[in-house]
Design an enzyme around this catalytic site. Structure first.
Site, mmCIF file in Angstrom:
data_model
loop_
_atom_site.group_PDB
_atom_site.id
_atom_site.type_symbol
_atom_site.label_atom_id
_atom_site.label_comp_id
_atom_site.label_asym_id
_atom_site.label_seq_id
_atom_site.Cartn_x
_atom_site.Cartn_y
_atom_site.Cartn_z
ATOM 1 N N TYR A 179 -29.875 -37.623 58.502
ATOM 2 C CA TYR A 179 -29.474 -39.004 58.680
ATOM 3 C C TYR A 179 -28.618 -39.724 57.618
ATOM 4 C CZ TYR A 179 -33.492 -39.633 62.261
ATOM 5 O OH TYR A 179 -34.042 -39.877 63.371
ATOM 6 N N GLY A 180 -28.669 -39.281 56.500
ATOM 7 C CA GLY A 180 -27.611 -39.762 55.632
ATOM 8 C C GLY A 180 -26.230 -39.769 55.773
ATOM 9 N N CYS A 204 -38.817 -43.126 55.260
ATOM 10 C CA CYS A 204 -37.244 -42.580 55.332
ATOM 11 C C CYS A 204 -36.519 -43.974 54.560
ATOM 12 C CB CYS A 204 -36.890 -42.130 56.661
ATOM 13 S SG CYS A 204 -35.096 -41.754 56.428
ATOM 14 N N ASN A 205 -35.772 -43.731 53.537
ATOM 15 C CA ASN A 205 -34.896 -44.843 53.059
ATOM 16 C C ASN A 205 -33.802 -45.157 54.311
ATOM 17 O OD1 ASN A 205 -35.767 -45.330 50.140
ATOM 18 N ND2 ASN A 205 -36.394 -43.237 50.456
ATOM 19 N N THR A 206 -33.247 -44.106 54.519
ATOM 20 C CA THR A 206 -31.993 -44.245 55.424
ATOM 21 C C THR A 206 -32.345 -44.817 56.740
ATOM 22 O OG1 THR A 206 -31.493 -42.170 54.298
ATOM 23 C CG2 THR A 206 -29.950 -42.996 56.149
ATOM 24 N N CYS A 211 -34.472 -41.267 48.302
ATOM 25 C CA CYS A 211 -34.625 -40.759 49.690
ATOM 26 C C CYS A 211 -35.964 -40.000 49.344
ATOM 27 C CB CYS A 211 -33.386 -39.664 49.677
ATOM 28 S SG CYS A 211 -33.636 -38.447 51.038
ATOM 29 N N HIS A 217 -36.956 -37.414 50.643
ATOM 30 C CA HIS A 217 -36.854 -35.709 50.210
ATOM 31 C C HIS A 217 -37.081 -35.345 48.746
ATOM 32 C CE1 HIS A 217 -35.628 -35.548 54.553
ATOM 33 N NE2 HIS A 217 -35.807 -34.206 54.442
#
Ligand code: DGL
Length: 263
Positions: free
Chosen positions: A42-43, A73-75, A184, A186
């Site tokens: 997504y980034g 998810c930050n994005t 993020c 991840h």
């Protein structure tokens, strides 16, 4: 409604770092997890694309009767949380953002580093976060293209990963950062490797535990806290379910039922 499940969403396996915090804090809840692995990363996608994926995901979770949504998810949060809250005003939705406020409070050198996706760092929401909480500190931002893809492939240890990560972390250290934000979901899976490459007095900050506490607060306010017994986590992925199933134990999850999400 209290026994309804909580929905957790990420572009891929990153949200499992948040799922683990929710499981720790709220062991009586049943959880659903959707990984949009078919559209990673997504980034590097446009906000419009991410918003469209989020509305597909939200409709699916509503059908499943989820009582709350965690955008792990930050994005996706910077791109879509405002629209989701507008579209589903009755739904408790917890988003995530890089931990700028706690990092600004914690730094002694006055320099904070942020590792995050390009999409998060370029967003207006992130700029607003800096304006609000980082006026007295210097913030060095570092986009990390490529990291998410390696983590998605189950790589937490390779020489390639180490080289890439070092390339992202060294400039932060060179600039005097003593606090590094993992912006993020991840990246918490890289903590063991990061710890090997940074001095022991540098703090790593992520927001998984804070998100779990915020979820607990929102559920408690609405009298929606589950009292168990919980059911095993149900997983969906928009890529190969078998692949996702194999990766779960590497990332700290007991293997669960993984279904294909075809939309
Ligand atoms: N895990 C996501 C986040 O917190 C992004 C990963 C991606 O680029 O897909 O920002």
């Amino acid at each position: 409604m209290r026994e309804a499940p909580i929905a957790v969403f990420d572009s891929g396996v990153g949200g499992l770092s948040v799922l683990a915090e929710i499981q720790r804090l709220l062991p009586d809840e049943s959880l659903l997890y959707f990984a949009d692995c078919g559209h990673i990363p997504y980034g590097e996608k446009t906000p419009e694309f991410i918003r469209q994926r989020c509305s597909v995901m939200a409709a699916f979770f509503r059908e499943q009767g989820a009582k709350a949504l965690v955008l792990a998810c930050n994005t996706a949060t910077v791109a879509a949380v405002a629209e989701l809250r507008r579209d589903f005003p009755d739904w408790p939705i917890v988003g995530m953002e890089p931990a700028v406020k706690p990092a600004a409070a914690a730094t002694r050198s006055g320099v904070v580093g942020v590792l995050a996706t390009t999409g998060t760092l370029q967003s207006a929401k992130f700029a607003a976060l800096l304006d609000r909480f980082a006026t007295d500190v210097r913030v060095i931002t570092q986009p990390c293209p490529g990291l998410v893809e390696l983590i998605e492939s189950g790589d937490l240890h390779s020489a390639e990963l180490r080289r890439m990560l070092k390339g992202y972390v060294d400039p932060l250290l060179a600039n005097g950062c003593d606090t590094i934000i993992l912006g993020c979901t991840h990246y918490p899976f890289l903590k063991p490797m990061l710890r090997e490459m940074i001095p022991a007095d540098i703090s790593l900050i992520d927001t998984g535990a804070a998100v779990a506490r915020q979820l607990q607060r929102l559920l408690a306010e609405r009298d929606l806290l589950g009292a168990g017994p919980n059911r095993p986590v149900r997983f969906w992925t928009s890529a190969d379910p078998q692949y996702f199933q194999n990766i779960l134990p590497l990332l700290g999850q007991a293997s669960g039922k993984v279904q294909r999400f075809a939309l």
